[in-house]
Scaffold this active site. Structure first.
Site, PDB file in Angstrom:
ATOM      1  N   CYS A  98      62.393 -17.078   2.663  1.00  0.00           N
ATOM      2  CA  CYS A  98      62.873 -17.815   3.840  1.00  0.00           C
ATOM      3  C   CYS A  98      64.197 -18.537   3.548  1.00  0.00           C
ATOM      4  CB  CYS A  98      61.800 -18.808   4.267  1.00  0.00           C
ATOM      5  SG  CYS A  98      62.294 -19.863   5.619  1.00  0.00           S
ATOM      6  N   GLY A 111      61.613 -19.469  -1.589  1.00  0.00           N
ATOM      7  CA  GLY A 111      61.162 -18.107  -1.278  1.00  0.00           C
ATOM      8  C   GLY A 111      62.165 -17.305  -0.465  1.00  0.00           C
ATOM      9  N   LEU A 129      62.106 -23.189  -5.620  1.00  0.00           N
ATOM     10  CA  LEU A 129      61.321 -23.227  -4.388  1.00  0.00           C
ATOM     11  C   LEU A 129      62.180 -22.682  -3.233  1.00  0.00           C
ATOM     12  CD1 LEU A 129      59.569 -26.719  -4.673  1.00  0.00           C
ATOM     13  CD2 LEU A 129      58.717 -24.469  -5.365  1.00  0.00           C
ATOM     14  N   ALA A 134      57.589 -17.761   8.811  1.00  0.00           N
ATOM     15  CA  ALA A 134      57.584 -18.902   7.892  1.00  0.00           C
ATOM     16  C   ALA A 134      56.681 -20.037   8.394  1.00  0.00           C
ATOM     17  CB  ALA A 134      59.013 -19.408   7.705  1.00  0.00           C
ATOM     18  N   HIS A 189      66.770 -33.627  34.230  1.00  0.00           N
ATOM     19  CA  HIS A 189      67.650 -32.760  35.014  1.00  0.00           C
ATOM     20  C   HIS A 189      69.101 -33.056  34.656  1.00  0.00           C
ATOM     21  CE1 HIS A 189      69.079 -30.391  38.378  1.00  0.00           C
ATOM     22  NE2 HIS A 189      69.898 -31.383  38.681  1.00  0.00           N
ATOM     23  N   GLU A 249      66.377   3.078  16.614  1.00  0.00           N
ATOM     24  CA  GLU A 249      64.994   2.580  16.653  1.00  0.00           C
ATOM     25  C   GLU A 249      64.112   3.784  16.941  1.00  0.00           C
ATOM     26  OE1 GLU A 249      62.862  -0.176  16.291  1.00  0.00           O
ATOM     27  OE2 GLU A 249      61.424   1.317  16.976  1.00  0.00           O
ATOM     28  N   ALA A 261      66.170  -1.903   8.119  1.00  0.00           N
ATOM     29  CA  ALA A 261      65.332  -3.043   8.533  1.00  0.00           C
ATOM     30  C   ALA A 261      64.130  -2.498   9.283  1.00  0.00           C
ATOM     31  CB  ALA A 261      66.139  -3.998   9.409  1.00  0.00           C
TER      32      ALA A 261
HETATM   33  P1  FAD Z   1      58.053 -15.781   0.512  1.00  0.00           P
HETATM   34  O1  FAD Z   1      58.999 -16.651   1.234  1.00  0.00           O
HETATM   35  O2  FAD Z   1      58.322 -14.311   0.492  1.00  0.00           O
HETATM   36  O3  FAD Z   1      57.980 -16.320  -0.982  1.00  0.00           O
HETATM   37  C1  FAD Z   1      57.235 -15.679  -1.955  1.00  0.00           C
HETATM   38  C2  FAD Z   1      57.693 -16.161  -3.314  1.00  0.00           C
HETATM   39  O4  FAD Z   1      56.767 -15.672  -4.283  1.00  0.00           O
HETATM   40  C3  FAD Z   1      59.072 -15.661  -3.732  1.00  0.00           C
HETATM   41  O5  FAD Z   1      59.881 -16.741  -4.142  1.00  0.00           O
HETATM   42  C4  FAD Z   1      58.773 -14.715  -4.909  1.00  0.00           C
HETATM   43  O6  FAD Z   1      59.783 -14.760  -5.906  1.00  0.00           O
HETATM   44  C5  FAD Z   1      57.481 -15.295  -5.433  1.00  0.00           C
HETATM   45  N1  FAD Z   1      56.624 -14.340  -6.170  1.00  0.00           N
HETATM   46  C6  FAD Z   1      56.185 -13.122  -5.767  1.00  0.00           C
HETATM   47  N2  FAD Z   1      55.369 -12.581  -6.701  1.00  0.00           N
HETATM   48  C7  FAD Z   1      55.284 -13.480  -7.708  1.00  0.00           C
HETATM   49  C8  FAD Z   1      54.594 -13.511  -8.948  1.00  0.00           C
HETATM   50  N3  FAD Z   1      53.788 -12.519  -9.346  1.00  0.00           N
HETATM   51  N4  FAD Z   1      54.755 -14.596  -9.748  1.00  0.00           N
HETATM   52  C9  FAD Z   1      55.550 -15.620  -9.373  1.00  0.00           C
HETATM   53  N5  FAD Z   1      56.210 -15.644  -8.207  1.00  0.00           N
HETATM   54  C10 FAD Z   1      56.084 -14.595  -7.382  1.00  0.00           C
HETATM   55  N6  FAD Z   1      60.528 -16.227   9.572  1.00  0.00           N
HETATM   56  C11 FAD Z   1      60.607 -17.188  10.516  1.00  0.00           C
HETATM   57  O7  FAD Z   1      59.587 -17.832  10.822  1.00  0.00           O
HETATM   58  N7  FAD Z   1      61.785 -17.472  11.151  1.00  0.00           N
HETATM   59  C12 FAD Z   1      62.921 -16.801  10.866  1.00  0.00           C
HETATM   60  O8  FAD Z   1      63.979 -17.082  11.443  1.00  0.00           O
HETATM   61  C13 FAD Z   1      62.871 -15.785   9.882  1.00  0.00           C
HETATM   62  N8  FAD Z   1      63.984 -15.082   9.574  1.00  0.00           N
HETATM   63  C14 FAD Z   1      63.915 -14.133   8.585  1.00  0.00           C
HETATM   64  C15 FAD Z   1      65.067 -13.411   8.288  1.00  0.00           C
HETATM   65  C16 FAD Z   1      65.045 -12.444   7.312  1.00  0.00           C
HETATM   66  C17 FAD Z   1      66.304 -11.670   6.986  1.00  0.00           C
HETATM   67  C18 FAD Z   1      63.836 -12.196   6.595  1.00  0.00           C
HETATM   68  C19 FAD Z   1      63.805 -11.174   5.501  1.00  0.00           C
HETATM   69  C20 FAD Z   1      62.685 -12.889   6.889  1.00  0.00           C
HETATM   70  C21 FAD Z   1      62.709 -13.866   7.900  1.00  0.00           C
HETATM   71  N9  FAD Z   1      61.571 -14.576   8.260  1.00  0.00           N
HETATM   72  C22 FAD Z   1      61.637 -15.525   9.246  1.00  0.00           C
HETATM   73  C23 FAD Z   1      60.282 -14.349   7.583  1.00  0.00           C
HETATM   74  C24 FAD Z   1      60.045 -15.426   6.513  1.00  0.00           C
HETATM   75  O9  FAD Z   1      61.110 -15.397   5.576  1.00  0.00           O
HETATM   76  C25 FAD Z   1      58.717 -15.189   5.824  1.00  0.00           C
HETATM   77  O10 FAD Z   1      57.688 -15.124   6.787  1.00  0.00           O
HETATM   78  C26 FAD Z   1      58.413 -16.300   4.853  1.00  0.00           C
HETATM   79  O11 FAD Z   1      59.407 -16.432   3.865  1.00  0.00           O
HETATM   80  C27 FAD Z   1      57.057 -16.048   4.169  1.00  0.00           C
HETATM   81  O12 FAD Z   1      56.778 -17.079   3.288  1.00  0.00           O
HETATM   82  P2  FAD Z   1      55.797 -16.867   2.046  1.00  0.00           P
HETATM   83  O13 FAD Z   1      55.631 -18.219   1.455  1.00  0.00           O
HETATM   84  O14 FAD Z   1      54.605 -16.119   2.462  1.00  0.00           O
HETATM   85  O15 FAD Z   1      56.568 -15.917   1.024  1.00  0.00           O
HETATM   86  P1  NAD Z   2      60.101  -5.446  12.403  1.00  0.00           P
HETATM   87  O1  NAD Z   2      58.713  -5.016  12.237  1.00  0.00           O
HETATM   88  O2  NAD Z   2      60.404  -6.640  13.225  1.00  0.00           O
HETATM   89  O3  NAD Z   2      60.964  -4.260  13.019  1.00  0.00           O
HETATM   90  C1  NAD Z   2      61.060  -3.020  12.393  1.00  0.00           C
HETATM   91  C2  NAD Z   2      61.522  -2.024  13.440  1.00  0.00           C
HETATM   92  O4  NAD Z   2      61.874  -0.822  12.786  1.00  0.00           O
HETATM   93  C3  NAD Z   2      60.445  -1.690  14.462  1.00  0.00           C
HETATM   94  O5  NAD Z   2      60.987  -1.787  15.749  1.00  0.00           O
HETATM   95  C4  NAD Z   2      60.055  -0.259  14.103  1.00  0.00           C
HETATM   96  O6  NAD Z   2      59.621   0.490  15.221  1.00  0.00           O
HETATM   97  C5  NAD Z   2      61.350   0.254  13.527  1.00  0.00           C
HETATM   98  N1  NAD Z   2      61.194   1.365  12.587  1.00  0.00           N
HETATM   99  C6  NAD Z   2      60.221   1.523  11.647  1.00  0.00           C
HETATM  100  N2  NAD Z   2      60.446   2.645  10.947  1.00  0.00           N
HETATM  101  C7  NAD Z   2      61.578   3.195  11.444  1.00  0.00           C
HETATM  102  C8  NAD Z   2      62.334   4.371  11.137  1.00  0.00           C
HETATM  103  N3  NAD Z   2      61.957   5.198  10.158  1.00  0.00           N
HETATM  104  N4  NAD Z   2      63.466   4.634  11.850  1.00  0.00           N
HETATM  105  C9  NAD Z   2      63.855   3.795  12.843  1.00  0.00           C
HETATM  106  N5  NAD Z   2      63.169   2.680  13.191  1.00  0.00           N
HETATM  107  C10 NAD Z   2      62.056   2.379  12.490  1.00  0.00           C
HETATM  108  O7  NAD Z   2      60.674  -5.584  10.907  1.00  0.00           O
HETATM  109  P2  NAD Z   2      62.005  -6.230  10.356  1.00  0.00           P
HETATM  110  O8  NAD Z   2      63.030  -6.349  11.428  1.00  0.00           O
HETATM  111  O9  NAD Z   2      62.313  -5.480   9.122  1.00  0.00           O
HETATM  112  O10 NAD Z   2      61.524  -7.682   9.971  1.00  0.00           O
HETATM  113  C11 NAD Z   2      60.423  -7.850   9.061  1.00  0.00           C
HETATM  114  C12 NAD Z   2      59.635  -9.060   9.410  1.00  0.00           C
HETATM  115  O11 NAD Z   2      60.339 -10.232   8.996  1.00  0.00           O
HETATM  116  C13 NAD Z   2      59.418  -9.264  10.901  1.00  0.00           C
HETATM  117  O12 NAD Z   2      58.336  -8.534  11.379  1.00  0.00           O
HETATM  118  C14 NAD Z   2      59.165 -10.746  10.971  1.00  0.00           C
HETATM  119  O13 NAD Z   2      57.824 -10.970  10.643  1.00  0.00           O
HETATM  120  C15 NAD Z   2      60.057 -11.292   9.875  1.00  0.00           C
HETATM  121  N6  NAD Z   2      61.327 -11.811  10.466  1.00  0.00           N
HETATM  122  C16 NAD Z   2      61.257 -12.814  11.368  1.00  0.00           C
HETATM  123  C17 NAD Z   2      62.417 -13.301  11.929  1.00  0.00           C
HETATM  124  C18 NAD Z   2      62.323 -14.423  12.925  1.00  0.00           C
HETATM  125  O14 NAD Z   2      61.275 -15.054  12.970  1.00  0.00           O
HETATM  126  N7  NAD Z   2      63.351 -14.692  13.701  1.00  0.00           N
HETATM  127  C19 NAD Z   2      63.643 -12.769  11.598  1.00  0.00           C
HETATM  128  C20 NAD Z   2      63.672 -11.735  10.675  1.00  0.00           C
HETATM  129  C21 NAD Z   2      62.514 -11.261  10.099  1.00  0.00           C
END
Ligand code: FAD
Ligand code: NAD
Length: 463
Positions: free
Chosen positions: A48, A46, A44, A321, A445, A208, A270
């Site tokens: 996140c 994912g 469990l 998440a 405050h 960007e 990214a």
């Molecule tokens: P996921 O967390 O992607 O989980 C999906 C699961 O499904 C995985 O474990 C995968 O193995 C499984 N799966 C897929 N296909 C199958 C299949 N066919 N059979 C069985 N299992 C399968 N969000 C925030 O709110 N705050 C943050 O600070 C934040 N930071 C982030 C930082 C990074 C670097 C990244 C990449 C993302 C971040 N996010 C953040 C986004 C957040 O991680 C996602 O929005 C969140 O994990 C989505 O949850 P989910 O349950 O939809 O899917």
């Molecule tokens: P993002 O959508 O936040 O940003 C992607 C950026 O890349 C955009 O600004 C876009 O204009 C730029 N871009 C796209 N194609 C490009 C190219 N060819 N060359 C240069 N720039 C380009 O996506 P991300 O940063 O990959 O994150 C993915 C998602 O994961 C986020 O949208 C968010 O939903 C989630 N996430 C959330 C958090 C958080 O909640 N703190 C942290 C990390 C990720």
């Protein structure tokens, strides 16, 4: 649960054990539904827990500590040059932070009687799926919840495969601290991980393709972050694309759309994330993802197939998440016949950079695009006692209110702690509080939370 011939029969099969999936499964179990979670990683948490929110925030905490130590010189405290040891840092992140939370989730699942099955789930029809993997089996369900999340999007037009070209998952492993790091994408991940690597000592260049960082977000909120990034990064190239990446010995040569070529030890791509819905066998059901792979759901998280629900990133933006978790609760309650709906007005968002940027509800650019009249207050943290004691006058708290009713419609905050402060704004928007309520509420405050009250007072006074 019948397991004799490797056919499991359950009330609810959840596909994917991320925040959407495990929250849904736990709620289903609480509501008395027999529930199984299938996860390709047999665990469990994912994206996140294992490769997203949690490890990135652990690294950003380290970056914040390094930043604070550097700032302490301003008031006469010099800790000297930091020495970072990567092995203990990786161990702390993976074992003490991620591992501990993973063990917690596994024990909650056990306590609630939710079974976690390892393998890849593929639908065979609207009532059953097969699990492919080490121990193939079949699951018959009354309802299924698709919570398969998202994966990093590839860089369009660039096909180089090299361990030096990382996605966020690889970057979070912290293979090393490259001398020069190219970050492609100025969104959430590019900024968060770019800052983490810069704090650890990399010379970061960020590209960007659009004309600003966090494109589309309120400029007032982005500006203080952009200023900080200008100091932390060696170069920010806006309105620029990477047209090619080429391996040059132990280096990667990047060519930009303006014709420049520069070499880097590593590259982080990214540029967004894509929903995971291909290969799931959805064609055997009535669920039809769109061209981007997004599964459409209604406010009860129902798909076009009456037996199948979907939650989280696979249902599209915002891919956060906490949204996935709320959807998980809604889907579980809807399946149990309760009157739940995802009718939230405010889905807050936080970019955990220095300074943090957080917002919820309506933003000023959204109001402008919709032609909606709003009253706007901006409270600069230069006037906050608490911000002065922290040496952080660079923050801003912004309120948007309805001019007729005074109702708070949106809140934006930039500054340290904005990610925590936004909770009050979210509650204000969600519960339809007015600026009068906010101004009349006593705030402790000296705290940064006072800036919300001060912003509301500004609106009341009309100044
Ligand atoms: P996921 O967390 O992607 O989980 C999906 C699961 O499904 C995985 O474990 C995968 O193995 C499984 N799966 C897929 N296909 C199958 C299949 N066919 N059979 C069985 N299992 C399968 N969000 C925030 O709110 N705050 C943050 O600070 C934040 N930071 C982030 C930082 C990074 C670097 C990244 C990449 C993302 C971040 N996010 C953040 C986004 C957040 O991680 C996602 O929005 C969140 O994990 C989505 O949850 P989910 O349950 O939809 O899917
Ligand atoms: P993002 O959508 O936040 O940003 C992607 C950026 O890349 C955009 O600004 C876009 O204009 C730029 N871009 C796209 N194609 C490009 C190219 N060819 N060359 C240069 N720039 C380009 O996506 P991300 O940063 O990959 O994150 C993915 C998602 O994961 C986020 O949208 C968010 O939903 C989630 N996430 C959330 C958090 C958080 O909640 N703190 C942290 C990390 C990720």
């Amino acid at each position: 649960m019948v397991m004799g011939d490797l056919v499991i029969e359950v009330d609810v099969a959840v596909v994917g054990g991320g925040p959407g999936g495990y929250t849904a499964a736990f709620r289903c179990a609480d509501l008395g539904l027999e529930t199984v979670v299938v996860d390709a990683g047999t665990r469990l948490g994912g994206a996140c827990l294992w490769e997203g929110c949690i490890p990135s925030k652990a690294l950003l905490h380290v970056a914040a500590v390094l930043g604070e130590a550097e700032r302490a010189k301003e008031f006469g405290v010099d800790f000297g040059a930091p020495r970072v040891s990567l092995d203990p840092l990786r161990k702390w992140k993976s074992e003490r932070v991620v591992g501990k939370l993973a063990r917690g989730l596994a024990s909650v699942a056990k306590g609630k009687g939710v079974e976690v099955v390892g393998g890849t789930a593929v639908f065979e029809d609207s009532r059953s799926l097969r699990v492919e993997g080490d121990a193939p089996q079949k699951i018959r369900f009354k309802h299924a919840i698709v919570a398969t999340g998202s994966l990093p999007a590839p860089l369009p037009g660039v096909s180089l495969t090299s361990e030096r070209v990382m996605d966020s998952t690889a970057a979070l492993e912290l293979p090393d601290v490259p001398e020069r790091l190219l970050v492609i994408g100025g969104g959430y991940i590019g900024l968060e991980l770019g800052q983490a690597y810069a704090a650890l000592g990399s010379k970061v260049t960020l590209v960007e393709m659009l004309d600003g960082l966090l494109p589309g977000l309120d400029h007032d909120l982005v500006q203080p972050l952009a200023r900080r990034c200008e100091k932390l990064f060696v170069k920010i190239r806006l309105g620029t694309k990477v047209t090619s990446l080429r391996e040059e010995g132990a280096l990667i040569e990047a060519r930009f759309s303006d014709g420049d070529t520069v070499v880097f030890e590593r590259v982080l791509v990214a540029v967004g994330r894509r929903p995971v819905s291909a290969g799931l066998g959805l064609e055997t059901t009535r669920v039809r993802p769109d061209a981007r792979g997004v599964i459409a759901v209604d406010d009860r998280c129902r798909t076009a197939d009456p037996a199948i629900y979907a939650v989280g990133d696979v249902t599209g933006e915002p891919m956060l998440a906490h949204r996935a978790m709320r959807q998980g609760v809604v889907a579980a309650e809807a399946i149990a016949g309760r009157p739940a709906a995802f009718d939230n007005i405010a889905v807050p968002a936080v970019v955990f950079t220095d300074p943090e940027v957080a917002w919820c509800g309506l933003t000023e650019p959204e109001a402008a695009r919709a032609g909606r009249k709003v009253k706007v207050a901006k409270f600069q943290w230069a006037a906050s006692g608490r911000a002065a004691t922290l040496g952080r006058a660079d923050g801003l708290t912004k309120l948007l209110a309805d001019p007729d009713t005074g109702r708070v419609l949106g809140v934006g905050i930039v500054g340290p702690g904005a990610g925590e402060l936004i909770a009050e704004g979210t509650l204000a928007v969600e519960t339809a509080i007015t600026i009068e309520d906010l101004a009349a509420t006593i705030h402790t405050h000296p705290t940064l939370s006072e800036t919300l009250m001060e912003a509301a007072e500004t609106l009341l006074r009309g100044t």
